[in-house]
Write an enzyme that holds these catalytic residues in place. Sequence first.
Site, PDB file in Angstrom:
ATOM      1  CE  LYS A  26     -44.914 -35.824  36.661  1.00  0.00           C
ATOM      2  NZ  LYS A  26     -46.287 -36.304  36.944  1.00  0.00           N
ATOM      3  CD  GLU A  47     -38.257 -40.853  51.372  1.00  0.00           C
ATOM      4  OE1 GLU A  47     -38.693 -41.922  51.843  1.00  0.00           O
ATOM      5  OE2 GLU A  47     -37.417 -40.152  51.954  1.00  0.00           O
ATOM      6  CB  CYS A  61     -45.958 -43.952  51.982  1.00  0.00           C
ATOM      7  SG  CYS A  61     -45.239 -42.475  52.711  1.00  0.00           S
ATOM      8  CB  VAL A  93     -44.300 -35.195  30.789  1.00  0.00           C
ATOM      9  CG1 VAL A  93     -43.740 -33.871  31.267  1.00  0.00           C
ATOM     10  CG2 VAL A  93     -44.936 -35.044  29.413  1.00  0.00           C
ATOM     11  N   GLY A  94     -42.842 -36.954  33.068  1.00  0.00           N
ATOM     12  CA  GLY A  94     -42.019 -37.104  34.284  1.00  0.00           C
ATOM     13  C   GLY A  94     -40.834 -38.019  34.034  1.00  0.00           C
TER      14      GLY A  94
HETATM   15  P1  NAD Z   1     -47.123 -43.255  41.352  1.00  0.00           P
HETATM   16  O1  NAD Z   1     -45.870 -44.027  41.492  1.00  0.00           O
HETATM   17  O2  NAD Z   1     -48.187 -43.771  40.467  1.00  0.00           O
HETATM   18  O3  NAD Z   1     -46.814 -41.776  40.813  1.00  0.00           O
HETATM   19  C1  NAD Z   1     -45.907 -40.917  41.474  1.00  0.00           C
HETATM   20  C2  NAD Z   1     -45.420 -39.869  40.484  1.00  0.00           C
HETATM   21  O4  NAD Z   1     -44.665 -40.514  39.457  1.00  0.00           O
HETATM   22  C3  NAD Z   1     -46.520 -39.098  39.769  1.00  0.00           C
HETATM   23  O5  NAD Z   1     -46.104 -37.745  39.633  1.00  0.00           O
HETATM   24  C4  NAD Z   1     -46.571 -39.759  38.396  1.00  0.00           C
HETATM   25  O6  NAD Z   1     -47.033 -38.901  37.376  1.00  0.00           O
HETATM   26  C5  NAD Z   1     -45.111 -40.078  38.170  1.00  0.00           C
HETATM   27  N1  NAD Z   1     -44.818 -41.171  37.240  1.00  0.00           N
HETATM   28  C6  NAD Z   1     -45.607 -42.204  36.864  1.00  0.00           C
HETATM   29  N2  NAD Z   1     -44.930 -43.019  36.015  1.00  0.00           N
HETATM   30  C7  NAD Z   1     -43.685 -42.496  35.863  1.00  0.00           C
HETATM   31  C8  NAD Z   1     -42.511 -42.903  35.165  1.00  0.00           C
HETATM   32  N3  NAD Z   1     -42.471 -44.014  34.428  1.00  0.00           N
HETATM   33  N4  NAD Z   1     -41.410 -42.131  35.277  1.00  0.00           N
HETATM   34  C9  NAD Z   1     -41.398 -41.011  36.035  1.00  0.00           C
HETATM   35  N5  NAD Z   1     -42.489 -40.585  36.722  1.00  0.00           N
HETATM   36  C10 NAD Z   1     -43.615 -41.326  36.651  1.00  0.00           C
HETATM   37  O7  NAD Z   1     -47.651 -43.029  42.840  1.00  0.00           O
HETATM   38  P2  NAD Z   1     -49.008 -42.339  43.279  1.00  0.00           P
HETATM   39  O8  NAD Z   1     -50.127 -43.264  42.964  1.00  0.00           O
HETATM   40  O9  NAD Z   1     -49.055 -40.933  42.786  1.00  0.00           O
HETATM   41  O10 NAD Z   1     -48.785 -42.270  44.880  1.00  0.00           O
HETATM   42  C11 NAD Z   1     -49.022 -43.339  45.728  1.00  0.00           C
HETATM   43  C12 NAD Z   1     -47.756 -44.097  46.041  1.00  0.00           C
HETATM   44  O11 NAD Z   1     -46.764 -43.208  46.583  1.00  0.00           O
HETATM   45  C13 NAD Z   1     -47.928 -45.151  47.098  1.00  0.00           C
HETATM   46  O12 NAD Z   1     -47.252 -46.329  46.713  1.00  0.00           O
HETATM   47  C14 NAD Z   1     -47.257 -44.550  48.339  1.00  0.00           C
HETATM   48  O13 NAD Z   1     -46.791 -45.484  49.265  1.00  0.00           O
HETATM   49  C15 NAD Z   1     -46.159 -43.790  47.736  1.00  0.00           C
HETATM   50  N6  NAD Z   1     -45.700 -42.727  48.638  1.00  0.00           N
HETATM   51  C16 NAD Z   1     -44.508 -42.886  49.276  1.00  0.00           C
HETATM   52  C17 NAD Z   1     -44.075 -41.920  50.168  1.00  0.00           C
HETATM   53  C18 NAD Z   1     -42.777 -42.062  50.915  1.00  0.00           C
HETATM   54  O14 NAD Z   1     -42.277 -41.060  51.369  1.00  0.00           O
HETATM   55  N7  NAD Z   1     -42.216 -43.246  51.039  1.00  0.00           N
HETATM   56  C19 NAD Z   1     -44.843 -40.795  50.398  1.00  0.00           C
HETATM   57  C20 NAD Z   1     -46.055 -40.672  49.736  1.00  0.00           C
HETATM   58  C21 NAD Z   1     -46.464 -41.641  48.838  1.00  0.00           C
END
Ligand code: NAD
Length: 496
Positions: A190, A266, A300, A227-228
């Site tokens: 997803k 992560e 990140c 959906v996720g």
């Molecule tokens: P996000 O947490 O908003 O979304 C990540 C994913 O989760 C998306 O696919 C989103 O649709 C889904 N999602 C949202 N709410 C959900 C829920 N309640 N249940 C299940 N899935 C849900 O993050 P983002 O804005 O897409 O990405 C940026 C963030 O990701 C930053 O905080 C960054 O640090 C982090 N990040 C971490 C790593 C790592 O390896 N540590 C790598 C890349 C990004």
Amino acid sequence: MTTTTTPLRPGPTESSFLLVDGKLVPGAGGVFDILNPATEEVIGQAADATAQDMDAAIAAARRAFDETDWSRDVQLRVRCLRQLQQALLNHLEELREITIAEVGAPRFLTSGPQLELPIQYLGYYADLAESYAWRQELGVAEPMGVRTNRYVLKEPVGVVGAITPWNFPHQINFAKLAPALAAGNTVVLKPAPDTPWCAALVGRIIAEETDIPAGVVNVVTSTDHSVGAQLATDPRVDLVSFTGSTATGTAVMTAAAQTLKKVFLELGGKSAFIVLDDADLAGACTMAAFTVCTHAGQGCALTTRLLVPRERYDEAVKATADTMAGLRAGDPDSSRTICGPLISARQRDRVEGYLRLATEEGGTIAAGGGRPADKEHGFFIEPTLVAGLDNTARTAREEIFGPVLVILPHDGDEDAVRIANDSPYGLSGEVYGTDPDRLAAVVAGVRTGTLGVNGGVWYGIDAPFGGYKASGIGREMGVAGFEEYLETKLVAEPAS
Ligand code: NAD
């Protein structure tokens, strides 16, 4: 399997499909628009899945795990992973253009972690699956007087729900897909709604150009975050592998607890770049400026706090500001661009909110601070240096996810380590200095999952990556990233 390699042109007919149970199907919720973040133009649509689509994808993954040979046939998996790698390479240049347009990824990064390296993960994990000790002998022992031969079988966990963000979509999708599949799991992927194509096109290639059995990989794009969330709550899913923000990761882990599934996280970071007083200050400041501008700071593990000796603070501010002023936000299509656009208007609003907060908290903007004057369109922010704060400021503590560096003074090595660790996060870091004993003490003291020393690069296929503290649980990549997707079964039988 068809052997054609139809050009991948994203658009209403080519990438607006989910992959469910081996078939490319429309989303029950219709389609949603994809914007190019550098131009704000609509470049096409992706399928918008509903709860019903996700239910079908989970059912297909469950069936493929329980009723096919995928989980037991290592050679089939190895062959399919190599076949997928080759199919992706056949489409490499199309994927590159799509990635630049959809993610706003600077072109130079597509030769590395934004595209080409992640494709290599498939071959790396195919090799690992071939050579891995699936059966590990523990030898004979006499527990409670019974002479027993014991061995461990390593087995796939089952159905993996993979939830990924938008910043490095291929890197994160393949860092989950490749080891999970090599280990024998089936997967529902997803991706984030901002970058659905990077996943949807892989789904199409899997369906049309590989022998990966139906249901082994399912790709579900959707604008609806719930959906996720189904992947966390559904009892048919055995493991949720999540990359994203710490807030969402916490929600995923809480939801997953109801069905006691494995959780791999992560999450975010606010990593420190420590400059010791025996370092080349100008060189270190230049490197810190480049790092935070890469992909507009949307990484990140990028270092976003620069810790410099207090007595040289003003000199460091000037050196860093001068470098950042020269690193202008630019068109990601150009091979000279390091700092492209942010992914969306929402993300730019968030970064601008932090820039306002920085001045409200008493900070000064030493470089950048707003939208570039030469850009009429696109979600660009100038590389920005915030000075004059200490580590208690929210600007210094919270993840901004833009090209924004906060420069902080320290009072010696121990104080630098203390400030680096004074963070809820523990993802990565950097230290620059000369004396090996002092460098070693800093390496030992900083509580993070990865740490660079004097510019050493920690990223690599075989290098385990992950976070301490609120930056995550588990390790991605390398052997550790493979074993996250395995269960351990101990077998004991009477010894002869
Ligand atoms: P996000 O947490 O908003 O979304 C990540 C994913 O989760 C998306 O696919 C989103 O649709 C889904 N999602 C949202 N709410 C959900 C829920 N309640 N249940 C299940 N899935 C849900 O993050 P983002 O804005 O897409 O990405 C940026 C963030 O990701 C930053 O905080 C960054 O640090 C982090 N990040 C971490 C790593 C790592 O390896 N540590 C790598 C890349 C990004």
